[in-house]
Scaffold this motif. Structure first.
Motif, short mmCIF file in Angstrom:
data_model
loop_
_atom_site.label_atom_id
_atom_site.label_comp_id
_atom_site.label_asym_id
_atom_site.label_seq_id
_atom_site.Cartn_x
_atom_site.Cartn_y
_atom_site.Cartn_z
N GLY A 107 41.54 16.99 39.09
CA GLY A 107 40.33 17.12 38.30
C GLY A 107 39.86 18.54 38.17
O GLY A 107 39.37 18.97 37.10
N PHE A 108 40.01 19.32 39.23
CA PHE A 108 39.63 20.73 39.23
C PHE A 108 40.34 21.48 38.11
O PHE A 108 39.76 22.38 37.49
CB PHE A 108 40.00 21.33 40.60
N ILE A 109 41.57 21.10 37.83
CA ILE A 109 42.35 21.76 36.78
C ILE A 109 42.21 21.06 35.44
O ILE A 109 42.07 21.69 34.39
CB ILE A 109 43.84 21.81 37.18
N ALA A 110 42.23 19.71 35.45
CA ALA A 110 42.34 18.95 34.20
C ALA A 110 41.00 18.75 33.49
O ALA A 110 40.96 18.82 32.25
CB ALA A 110 42.97 17.58 34.49
N TYR A 111 39.92 18.49 34.22
CA TYR A 111 38.64 18.21 33.55
C TYR A 111 38.21 19.34 32.62
O TYR A 111 37.86 19.08 31.45
CB TYR A 111 37.55 17.94 34.59
N PRO A 112 38.20 20.59 33.06
CA PRO A 112 37.78 21.64 32.12
C PRO A 112 38.74 21.82 30.95
O PRO A 112 38.31 22.16 29.84
CB PRO A 112 37.76 22.91 33.01
N ALA A 113 40.04 21.57 31.19
CA ALA A 113 41.01 21.72 30.11
C ALA A 113 40.77 20.67 29.02
O ALA A 113 40.70 21.00 27.82
CB ALA A 113 42.42 21.61 30.66
N ASN A 152 50.23 11.39 15.94
CA ASN A 152 51.27 11.89 16.85
C ASN A 152 50.92 13.27 17.40
O ASN A 152 51.16 13.55 18.57
CB ASN A 152 52.62 11.95 16.13
N LEU A 153 50.38 14.14 16.55
CA LEU A 153 50.00 15.46 17.03
C LEU A 153 48.91 15.36 18.08
O LEU A 153 48.97 16.01 19.13
CB LEU A 153 49.53 16.33 15.86
N ALA A 154 47.90 14.53 17.82
CA ALA A 154 46.80 14.37 18.77
C ALA A 154 47.29 13.86 20.12
O ALA A 154 46.93 14.38 21.18
CB ALA A 154 45.74 13.42 18.19
N MET A 155 48.16 12.85 20.09
CA MET A 155 48.65 12.27 21.34
C MET A 155 49.67 13.18 22.01
O MET A 155 49.78 13.19 23.25
CB MET A 155 49.26 10.89 21.07
N ARG A 156 50.40 13.96 21.22
CA ARG A 156 51.36 14.88 21.82
C ARG A 156 50.66 16.00 22.57
O ARG A 156 51.10 16.41 23.64
CB ARG A 156 52.27 15.46 20.73
N ILE A 157 49.55 16.49 22.01
CA ILE A 157 48.77 17.52 22.71
C ILE A 157 48.24 16.96 24.02
O ILE A 157 48.30 17.60 25.08
CB ILE A 157 47.62 18.02 21.82
N GLN A 158 47.71 15.74 23.97
CA GLN A 158 47.21 15.12 25.20
C GLN A 158 48.32 14.95 26.22
O GLN A 158 48.15 15.23 27.42
CB GLN A 158 46.58 13.76 24.91
N ASN A 159 49.49 14.48 25.75
CA ASN A 159 50.59 14.23 26.67
C ASN A 159 51.10 15.52 27.31
O ASN A 159 51.38 15.55 28.51
CB ASN A 159 51.74 13.54 25.93
N GLN A 160 51.20 16.59 26.53
CA GLN A 160 51.66 17.85 27.11
C GLN A 160 50.66 18.40 28.11
O GLN A 160 51.04 18.94 29.15
CB GLN A 160 51.94 18.86 26.01
N ALA A 161 49.37 18.25 27.80
CA ALA A 161 48.35 18.68 28.76
C ALA A 161 48.41 17.84 30.03
O ALA A 161 48.29 18.35 31.15
CB ALA A 161 46.97 18.59 28.12
N MET A 162 48.60 16.53 29.87
CA MET A 162 48.70 15.65 31.03
C MET A 162 49.91 16.02 31.88
O MET A 162 49.82 16.09 33.12
CB MET A 162 48.81 14.20 30.59
N GLN A 163 51.05 16.26 31.23
CA GLN A 163 52.26 16.61 31.96
C GLN A 163 52.08 17.89 32.77
O GLN A 163 52.60 18.01 33.89
CB GLN A 163 53.43 16.77 30.98
N ALA A 164 51.35 18.83 32.21
CA ALA A 164 51.18 20.11 32.90
C ALA A 164 50.07 20.09 33.94
O ALA A 164 50.20 20.71 35.00
CB ALA A 164 50.89 21.21 31.87
N LEU A 165 49.00 19.36 33.67
CA LEU A 165 47.80 19.48 34.50
C LEU A 165 47.63 18.34 35.51
O LEU A 165 47.00 18.54 36.55
CB LEU A 165 46.56 19.54 33.61
N GLY A 202 36.43 32.48 26.65
CA GLY A 202 35.73 33.25 27.67
C GLY A 202 34.45 32.58 28.12
O GLY A 202 34.15 32.54 29.32
N LEU A 203 33.69 32.07 27.17
CA LEU A 203 32.45 31.36 27.51
C LEU A 203 32.74 30.13 28.36
O LEU A 203 32.03 29.84 29.34
CB LEU A 203 31.72 30.96 26.24
N GLY A 204 33.80 29.39 27.99
CA GLY A 204 34.14 28.18 28.74
C GLY A 204 34.48 28.49 30.19
O GLY A 204 34.02 27.79 31.11
#
Length: 510
Positions: A308-314, A261-274, A466-468
């Protein structure tokens, strides 16, 4: 209910340009909402995850399994017909509300009666009380469905933004407070219920809609065909969501379910935002441009590139940096979830393209084609899960990733069948930023294993981030210098509040 007024200096030179401008503004408002939601959601998730255990998240995961099907009927699918239909009447809205309310009452009663047996099935005795309380969200969903659809139909995303932000803030405050007080799964229940209740009240206020029981059989039947296809799609989506949780919970236990649930929740929140800020406009835009395919193609290409410009690097950066970041952010009790989180983040690579496919197919009136594709992908997952869930959580995540990428390819093919938008164009729309993100991910992965041991945790995290950023910008300037400069300049314009210039700039990206 009307749309927001347009000043004279914003009058478009053509209908297609006006639509793209409206879509761009809508995406900006949704993005603002989701980014604030990501911030508040991550802060509250970090605090709650550090106070609770994987077992607590597992108990909450069992609630999600039980409610996933009831929510399809009570709120998640019936409202879409109000967005897609061109000749909307009051009776149509009332029909959707009555359907949602009846389903909510039916499933609420069933859950109250069957809660003890469900607790025995999952071998979690406290689940009885959690289920009986959490099932109240079904009525909140029924009351939210129509006003939410009406706001989306008129592309009133400014109001939707306010609703979302209010819900995120209320949920975060209540969730963190309850986690400090109770330190058990009730904090997660309170967080979700308070968020939904706040959203329900705000939706009713902004839509200026009040529940009514006045409808007729003729109008109900006119919506039935679309409703059935929409419900079918949502049931398949519910299977995608619920089946992995079910098998993980039954065969690997509550702790593994909590990690899932934690793994999928992180993905879902990132998807919702990005990603969802751009995908959210796919349905209404496709509905309006189904007879103007060049405009639809242009809108999709631009949106896929920008997403993609926003989501791929995230997503790729998070996967590469997870071994360094997870123990610092969530605590050592979540170290066993690192690989699951990495796989979950890598699944996000498909989202900048796949997020648009469903909205486009529903918008052009082809939900049946999407349903066939989704059913096939679900059957593939159902074949793999019994074997994967007997091996490990990581095996389940790999099976789920395979199914997600298969579904993405098939839905891209379905879009081509429906509107002749080439699969290669869908993929290549974001290829340059994907290459840059992969280079960045490789650099982060190498650096994570070579950081000095005497550095503090926060220093290591800051160095990785910073490196990323440096690697991604450098990769973009090499792979697609003109597009990279335009995309970054658009982001600066948005941060400065110059929405008109940013939208005009973004239309030139693809």
């Amino acid at each position: 209910m009307g749309t927001a007024a347009i000043s004279s200096d914003e009058i478009p030179s053509s209908p297609s340009q006006g639509l793209m401008r409206s879509a761009g503004k809508a995406a900006i408002w949704v993005a603002f909402s989701k980014w604030l939601g990501l911030l508040s959601g991550l802060v509250s998730l970090v605090v709650v995850a550090r106070l609770l255990t994987p077992e607590d998240f597992g108990v909450y995961g069992f609630l999600l399994i039980v409610l996933v099907i009831p929510e399809v009927f009570s709120s998640d699918s019936l409202n879409e017909v109000l967005i897609q239909r061109t000749d909307l009447k009051t009776e149509h809205s009332n029909s959707v509300f009555l359907s949602s309310l009846c389903f909510a009452a039916l499933f609420f009663g069933l859950i109250q009666l069957s809660a003890p047996y469900i607790a025995v099935l999952f071998d979690v005795p406290p689940l009885v009380d959690y289920l009986r309380v959490m099932s109240l969200v079904l009525f909140m969903g029924a009351l939210s469905a129509v006003p939410a659809a009406l706001l989306q139909r008129h592309m009133q995303f400014r109001e939707i933004t306010i609703v979302d932000v209010e819900g995120y803030i209320v949920g975060a405050i209540v969730g963190v407070s309850c986690a400090i007080l109770f330190q058990n799964a009730w904090a997660l229940v309170a967080m979700e219920m308070s968020r939904r209740f706040a959203r329900m009240l705000a939706f009713l206020y902004f839509a200026k809609w009040w529940p009514s029981f006045r409808t007729n059989l003729i109008e109900f039947k006119s919506l039935l065909r679309f409703k059935m296809a929409s419900i079918g799609l949502r049931l398949v989506a519910a299977g995608d969501l619920g089946l992995p949780r079910l098998f993980v919970g039954l065969f690997l236990g509550p702790a593994a379910l909590g990690m899932f649930n934690l793994a999928m929740r992180i993905q879902n929140q990132a998807m919702q935002a990005l990603v969802s800020p751009f995908g959210a406009v796919a349905f209404p835009v496709a509905s309006k441009t189904q007879n103007d395919l060049p405009t639809l193609y242009k809108t999709m290409s631009t949106a896929i590139w920008l997403a993609g410009f926003i989501a791929y690097p995230a997503f790729i950066g998070a996967a590469a940096a997870a071994p360094v970041i997870v123990p610092v952010v969530f605590g050592d009790q979540w170290n066993d979830a690192i690989i699951a989180i990495q796989i979950s983040m890598l699944m996000g690579i498909r989202l900048p393209s796949s997020a648009f496919n469903g909205g486009v197919l529903r918008g052009v009136g082809r939900p049946g084609l999407l349903l066939k594709v989704s059913v096939f992908a679900l059957l593939v997952l159902l074949v793999m899960l019994p074997f994967a869930s007997r091996v490990s959580l990581e095996a389940v995540m790999i099976a789920l990733a395979f199914q997600k990428f298969l579904g993405w390819f098939l839905s891209s093919w379905a879009v081509y069948r429906a509107v002749k938008f080439p699969i290669t164009r869908q993929i290549l729309a974001g290829s340059s930023v994907l290459i840059a993100a992969l280079v960045m991910g490789g650099g982060i992965w190498w650096a994570a294993g070579h950081l000095p041991d005497d550095w503090s945790d926060l220093t290591r995290v800051a160095a990785i981030i910073g490196l990323g950023i440096a690697l991604y910008v450098a990769g973009l300037l090499i792979a697609a210098p003109a597009m990279a400069k335009r995309g970054m300049s658009s982001m600066v314009m948005l941060l400065k509040g110059d929405r008109k210039m940013a939208i005009a700039n973004l239309r030139k990206v693809s």
